[in-house]
Design a protein around this motif. Sequence first.
Motif, PDB file in Angstrom:
ATOM      1  N   PHE A   1       0.845  -1.196   0.000  1.00  0.00           N
ATOM      2  CA  PHE A   1       0.000   0.000   0.000  1.00  0.00           C
ATOM      3  C   PHE A   1       0.879   1.244   0.000  1.00  0.00           C
ATOM      4  CE2 PHE A   1       0.898  -0.831   4.402  1.00  0.00           C
ATOM      5  CZ  PHE A   1       1.058   0.424   4.986  1.00  0.00           C
ATOM      6  N   ASN A   2       0.308   2.328  -0.478  1.00  0.00           N
ATOM      7  CA  ASN A   2       0.943   3.644  -0.487  1.00  0.00           C
ATOM      8  C   ASN A   2      -0.168   4.673  -0.332  1.00  0.00           C
ATOM      9  OD1 ASN A   2       2.540   5.890  -0.768  1.00  0.00           O
ATOM     10  ND2 ASN A   2       3.325   5.362  -2.798  1.00  0.00           N
ATOM     11  N   ALA A   3      -0.324   5.194   0.911  1.00  0.00           N
ATOM     12  CA  ALA A   3      -1.423   6.113   1.227  1.00  0.00           C
ATOM     13  C   ALA A   3      -1.016   7.552   0.913  1.00  0.00           C
ATOM     14  CB  ALA A   3      -1.818   5.959   2.695  1.00  0.00           C
ATOM     15  N   ASN A   4      -2.034   8.444   0.793  1.00  0.00           N
ATOM     16  CA  ASN A   4      -1.740   9.860   0.530  1.00  0.00           C
ATOM     17  C   ASN A   4      -1.192  10.562   1.772  1.00  0.00           C
ATOM     18  OD1 ASN A   4      -4.100   9.759   1.988  1.00  0.00           O
ATOM     19  ND2 ASN A   4      -5.049  11.485   0.939  1.00  0.00           N
ATOM     20  N   LYS A   5      -1.358   9.965   2.938  1.00  0.00           N
ATOM     21  CA  LYS A   5      -0.750  10.454   4.169  1.00  0.00           C
ATOM     22  C   LYS A   5      -0.625   9.303   5.146  1.00  0.00           C
ATOM     23  CE  LYS A   5      -5.214  12.146   5.914  1.00  0.00           C
ATOM     24  NZ  LYS A   5      -5.913  13.329   6.447  1.00  0.00           N
TER      25      LYS A   5
ATOM     26  N   LEU B   1      19.146  23.205  23.497  1.00  0.00           N
ATOM     27  CA  LEU B   1      18.233  22.857  24.583  1.00  0.00           C
ATOM     28  C   LEU B   1      16.826  23.346  24.291  1.00  0.00           C
ATOM     29  CD1 LEU B   1      17.973  21.594  27.378  1.00  0.00           C
ATOM     30  CD2 LEU B   1      18.555  23.815  28.383  1.00  0.00           C
ATOM     31  N   LEU B   2      16.705  24.529  23.701  1.00  0.00           N
ATOM     32  CA  LEU B   2      15.380  25.069  23.356  1.00  0.00           C
ATOM     33  C   LEU B   2      14.706  24.194  22.270  1.00  0.00           C
ATOM     34  CD1 LEU B   2      13.292  27.306  23.712  1.00  0.00           C
ATOM     35  CD2 LEU B   2      14.495  28.622  21.955  1.00  0.00           C
ATOM     36  N   ALA B   3      15.508  23.698  21.301  1.00  0.00           N
ATOM     37  CA  ALA B   3      14.944  22.857  20.238  1.00  0.00           C
ATOM     38  C   ALA B   3      14.457  21.524  20.783  1.00  0.00           C
ATOM     39  CB  ALA B   3      15.989  22.631  19.146  1.00  0.00           C
ATOM     40  N   MET B   4      15.185  21.022  21.784  1.00  0.00           N
ATOM     41  CA  MET B   4      14.779  19.737  22.361  1.00  0.00           C
ATOM     42  C   MET B   4      13.471  19.847  23.122  1.00  0.00           C
ATOM     43  SD  MET B   4      18.478  18.298  23.641  1.00  0.00           S
ATOM     44  CE  MET B   4      17.720  16.890  24.405  1.00  0.00           C
ATOM     45  N   GLN B   5      13.175  21.032  23.614  1.00  0.00           N
ATOM     46  CA  GLN B   5      11.948  21.211  24.390  1.00  0.00           C
ATOM     47  C   GLN B   5      10.752  21.615  23.531  1.00  0.00           C
ATOM     48  OE1 GLN B   5      12.989  24.078  27.414  1.00  0.00           O
ATOM     49  NE2 GLN B   5      14.197  22.586  28.613  1.00  0.00           N
ATOM     50  N   SER B   6      10.955  21.817  22.231  1.00  0.00           N
ATOM     51  CA  SER B   6       9.863  22.240  21.343  1.00  0.00           C
ATOM     52  C   SER B   6       9.013  21.024  20.940  1.00  0.00           C
ATOM     53  CB  SER B   6      10.436  22.909  20.082  1.00  0.00           C
ATOM     54  OG  SER B   6      11.194  24.046  20.446  1.00  0.00           O
ATOM     55  N   PRO B   7       7.674  21.156  20.833  1.00  0.00           N
ATOM     56  CA  PRO B   7       6.804  20.046  20.393  1.00  0.00           C
ATOM     57  C   PRO B   7       7.097  19.666  18.929  1.00  0.00           C
ATOM     58  CG  PRO B   7       5.530  21.773  21.488  1.00  0.00           C
ATOM     59  CD  PRO B   7       6.890  22.362  21.250  1.00  0.00           C
ATOM     60  N   PHE B   8       6.904  18.340  18.589  1.00  0.00           N
ATOM     61  CA  PHE B   8       7.075  17.883  17.198  1.00  0.00           C
ATOM     62  C   PHE B   8       6.089  16.719  16.951  1.00  0.00           C
ATOM     63  CE2 PHE B   8       9.930  15.426  19.803  1.00  0.00           C
ATOM     64  CZ  PHE B   8       9.822  14.125  19.316  1.00  0.00           C
ATOM     65  N   ALA B   9       5.870  16.432  15.648  1.00  0.00           N
ATOM     66  CA  ALA B   9       4.913  15.381  15.239  1.00  0.00           C
ATOM     67  C   ALA B   9       5.666  14.182  14.668  1.00  0.00           C
ATOM     68  CB  ALA B   9       3.929  15.916  14.209  1.00  0.00           C
ATOM     69  N   VAL B  10       5.155  12.965  14.962  1.00  0.00           N
ATOM     70  CA  VAL B  10       5.717  11.719  14.446  1.00  0.00           C
ATOM     71  C   VAL B  10       4.619  11.000  13.643  1.00  0.00           C
ATOM     72  CG1 VAL B  10       6.712   9.484  15.020  1.00  0.00           C
ATOM     73  CG2 VAL B  10       7.295  11.501  16.369  1.00  0.00           C
ATOM     74  N   SER B  11       4.915  10.621  12.384  1.00  0.00           N
ATOM     75  CA  SER B  11       3.958   9.893  11.530  1.00  0.00           C
ATOM     76  C   SER B  11       4.620   8.617  11.002  1.00  0.00           C
ATOM     77  CB  SER B  11       3.489  10.772  10.364  1.00  0.00           C
ATOM     78  OG  SER B  11       4.600  11.158   9.569  1.00  0.00           O
ATOM     79  N   MET B  12       3.786   7.590  10.723  1.00  0.00           N
ATOM     80  CA  MET B  12       4.310   6.299  10.227  1.00  0.00           C
ATOM     81  C   MET B  12       3.236   5.590   9.419  1.00  0.00           C
ATOM     82  SD  MET B  12       4.238   4.105  13.789  1.00  0.00           S
ATOM     83  CE  MET B  12       5.146   5.398  14.643  1.00  0.00           C
ATOM     84  N   MET B  13       3.652   4.504   8.713  1.00  0.00           N
ATOM     85  CA  MET B  13       2.778   3.636   7.901  1.00  0.00           C
ATOM     86  C   MET B  13       2.093   4.395   6.781  1.00  0.00           C
ATOM     87  SD  MET B  13       1.177   0.844  10.571  1.00  0.00           S
ATOM     88  CE  MET B  13       0.248   2.027  11.507  1.00  0.00           C
ATOM     89  N   LYS B  14       2.873   5.214   6.069  1.00  0.00           N
ATOM     90  CA  LYS B  14       2.346   5.839   4.857  1.00  0.00           C
ATOM     91  C   LYS B  14       2.383   4.851   3.692  1.00  0.00           C
ATOM     92  CE  LYS B  14       2.885   9.895   1.874  1.00  0.00           C
ATOM     93  NZ  LYS B  14       2.979   9.126   0.634  1.00  0.00           N
TER      94      LYS B  14
END
Length: 450
Positions: free
Chosen positions: A72-76, A106-119
């Motif tokens: 499979f290959n999803a659009n997201k 240190l400031l970058a490590m404390q910033s929120p981020f998103a993780v996505s998988m199974m595209k």
Amino acid sequence: MKKIIVIIACAICCGVGVFAQPAYTLQQLKDSARHNNIAVHTARLGIESAQHQRKEAFTKFFPNVSGTGLWFNANKSMAKMDIDPSGMITPELGAVLAASFPPEALLAMQSPFAVSMMKKGVLAGVTALQPVFAGGQIINGNKLAKVGEEVSHLQLQLSENEVDLQTEKYYWQLVSLQEKMKTIAAVDTLLAGIHKDVDLAVRAGLAMRNDLLQVQLRQNDIESQRVKLQNGISIVQLLLSQYCGLNGEWTIESVKMNVDGEDLAASQPPFLTSQLSSLPEYQLLQKQVEASKLQHKMEIGKNLPSLALGVGYNYHNLLGNDRTFGMVFATVSVPISDWWGGSHAVKRRKIERLRAEEQLSDNAQLLCIRMQNAYNAVGEARQQLQIAQRSIEQAEENLRLNRNYYRAGTSKMSDLLEAQLLYQQTLDRHTEAYADLQLKILEYKQSIGQ
């Protein structure tokens, strides 16, 4: 000259040998019909089909192995998660990190981020599922398939019986026509003799010309009957050829018709119920009852839980790296919502089983009546043949007397021709009675399973 005659004679003999028509017996015609008839061929195909169905049902005892694959290959991405590291850094950990990293890192490590998988990804697996309990459906299904194969063999036997009977009907019809043709030849010879006697009497002035005209009219009638018989023989032979799968010109061997032959001896009276088990019709009814019982059990099994054990081997790369693993598992299936409709299906199968049992009882009585009727028909046909035999002797004597009376001038030509007609009719009745007896004997043998 003698050499030429010898050569011509040899050529004629060779020609007769080459173009001689084969003569078939009744048994040879039956064998040919069984081999070539479409009904028997269809019944044999039915046996092959039932055998494959039985073998197919047997495979249900073994594990069901299946393989699956998916790309499979999803659009997201199908899985996405927001992570806030600041909530996971304690003051103590923050002090250690501050001493080790610059403020910007240190400031970058404390910033929120998103993780996505199974595209996109690949999944594949092989599974073997072994049924452990299926409510008896597999066992009863195999028994039902075996019953179906036995039924197909019985249907073949019935088809062969029907082919034998129809072949005999055509055969004896052809024999009857050929024997009537012989009767026509004998009567023609008889009339030729009468014509000669009357012609001499007319010329001598001892008889009227009207007598000669009556004989000639009867000869014309005999010739008309000959034409009809020839056409009838041709049609019946074509029918028998098509039914038995014969090609080309052929004939049948001559049949000696007598009243005291072994083939005319009737069997002993049937014991009725004791003969039922040998009848293919009765055996078919028994198989119908057996099949209805198995179908009833299978319907009950559909509403019972089923259990199966399985093993599998799988592969996927959903998390960005190849992953393989094996597993064992068990499945239990309980048809909860099907119990409502399934209860009615079980009752329906039970009713069908009761109907099959009632048909077995009723048709068994009809088969006994058929046996008794066929036995009585053989006795009646034999008596008719014996009467026909006596009638021939009486008709011969009546014809002889009337011919003598006519020659003596004490009888009319119409009486002599009537005696000739009666003689011809008794010969035809004897032929028909003999053929009818042969058919009645075969029908009786088939009615008792022989």
